[in-house]
Scaffold this motif. Sequence first.
Motif, short mmCIF file in Angstrom:
data_model
loop_
_atom_site.label_atom_id
_atom_site.label_comp_id
_atom_site.label_asym_id
_atom_site.label_seq_id
_atom_site.Cartn_x
_atom_site.Cartn_y
_atom_site.Cartn_z
N PHE A 111 0.85 -1.19 0.00
CA PHE A 111 0.00 0.00 0.00
C PHE A 111 0.89 1.24 0.00
CE2 PHE A 111 -2.33 3.03 3.02
CZ PHE A 111 -3.08 3.61 2.01
N LEU A 112 0.64 2.15 -0.94
CA LEU A 112 1.42 3.38 -1.04
C LEU A 112 0.49 4.59 -0.98
CD1 LEU A 112 3.80 2.36 -3.99
CD2 LEU A 112 4.28 2.25 -1.53
N ARG A 113 0.84 5.54 -0.16
CA ARG A 113 0.02 6.76 -0.02
C ARG A 113 0.42 7.82 -1.06
NH1 ARG A 113 -3.15 6.58 4.35
NH2 ARG A 113 -2.52 5.27 6.13
N ASN A 114 -0.58 8.59 -1.48
CA ASN A 114 -0.35 9.78 -2.29
C ASN A 114 0.48 9.50 -3.55
OD1 ASN A 114 -1.67 11.45 -0.31
ND2 ASN A 114 0.20 11.37 0.90
N VAL A 115 0.15 8.43 -4.23
CA VAL A 115 0.80 8.17 -5.52
C VAL A 115 0.39 9.25 -6.52
CG1 VAL A 115 1.02 6.50 -7.42
CG2 VAL A 115 0.98 5.70 -5.05
N MET A 116 -0.81 9.75 -6.37
CA MET A 116 -1.26 10.96 -7.07
C MET A 116 -1.63 12.01 -6.03
SD MET A 116 -3.81 9.70 -10.14
CE MET A 116 -4.04 11.32 -10.90
N SER A 117 -1.39 13.27 -6.36
CA SER A 117 -1.84 14.36 -5.49
C SER A 117 -3.34 14.57 -5.66
CB SER A 117 -1.10 15.65 -5.84
OG SER A 117 -1.52 16.13 -7.11
N GLN A 118 -3.94 15.27 -4.71
CA GLN A 118 -5.37 15.55 -4.82
C GLN A 118 -5.67 16.39 -6.06
OE1 GLN A 118 -7.92 14.27 -2.74
NE2 GLN A 118 -9.03 14.98 -4.54
N ASP A 119 -4.79 17.31 -6.38
CA ASP A 119 -4.98 18.13 -7.58
C ASP A 119 -4.97 17.26 -8.84
OD1 ASP A 119 -5.06 20.73 -9.06
OD2 ASP A 119 -3.11 20.02 -9.78
N GLU A 120 -4.07 16.29 -8.89
CA GLU A 120 -4.02 15.40 -10.06
C GLU A 120 -5.27 14.53 -10.14
OE1 GLU A 120 0.88 14.99 -10.26
OE2 GLU A 120 -0.30 13.59 -9.04
N VAL A 121 -5.73 14.03 -9.00
CA VAL A 121 -6.97 13.25 -8.97
C VAL A 121 -8.15 14.10 -9.44
CG1 VAL A 121 -8.61 12.02 -7.50
CG2 VAL A 121 -6.17 11.71 -7.14
#
Length: 275
Positions: free
Chosen positions: A32-42
């Motif tokens: 499990f990896l956190r923040n592979v994408m930023s919220q802005d990218e999502v």
Amino acid sequence: MSVNLESLPLMENEYKLTPEQIDSYQKDGHIFLRNVMSQDEVDQYGPIISDLVMQKNYHDKPISERDTYGKAFIQVGNLWKMSEQVARYVLAKRFANIAADLMGVDGVRIYHDQALFKEPGGGHTPWHQDQIYWPLEGNKTITMWMPLVPVPEEVGTMTFASGSYHKGFISKVEISDESHRTLGEYIQGKNIPQVNYGAMAAGDATFHAGWTLHSAPGNPTDLARKVMTIIYYADGTRVAEPDSNARRNDLAGWLPGCKGGDVAVSPLNPLVYKR
């Protein structure tokens, strides 16, 4: 949804993994990896992917009238071929770099992408191994599983049977009530530890090996569990002789023009990362 391609982030920067994370993946077959994408990218990619999935949704029956597989999710593959905007997401170097680092290989190709949207009231995903469908030799295959929306604990993220991928092929039973029963009994009988990472934020991700046994509960909430997956395999992997209808279908659909023994390369399998 019309969005200017050049306005979307490229996501080429490296996501740094620690040696401990790589060791953990290679031992357990999942991480499990956190923040592979930023919220802005999502926020930028999520609506584009969601709109395309709903356009391509093939279900024409209510959930109650579908079989177990159909109840599990709306499933659409190779979205990257349908949209330049989605292709920028699927072919992102950042994700492919993670896949290569976890597997310990120099380069990775796309097998295919797949949206897996578990609708409100959607059923469970039975225990299964992904690679029984894939006509690929070896064990250097991996799936990124990324929610595009927050996934609370009650909605259900995936449960993994730790270390099961070291066994390779376990059962030819395709994803079904039967696979859930027989593989569940196998896990219990072998006392294989089960791991669920709980709630996940949009842009977090799990990665799991193609032979890792995994399952997921149903969705009892009123919100869709929107997940995008990307399947990678090591560059240089060879095509396995298809030994089932599922693998024959996958060979024709995802590796067009390839046959058993060939290096697994087709126009649908671009090299997305090379050291």
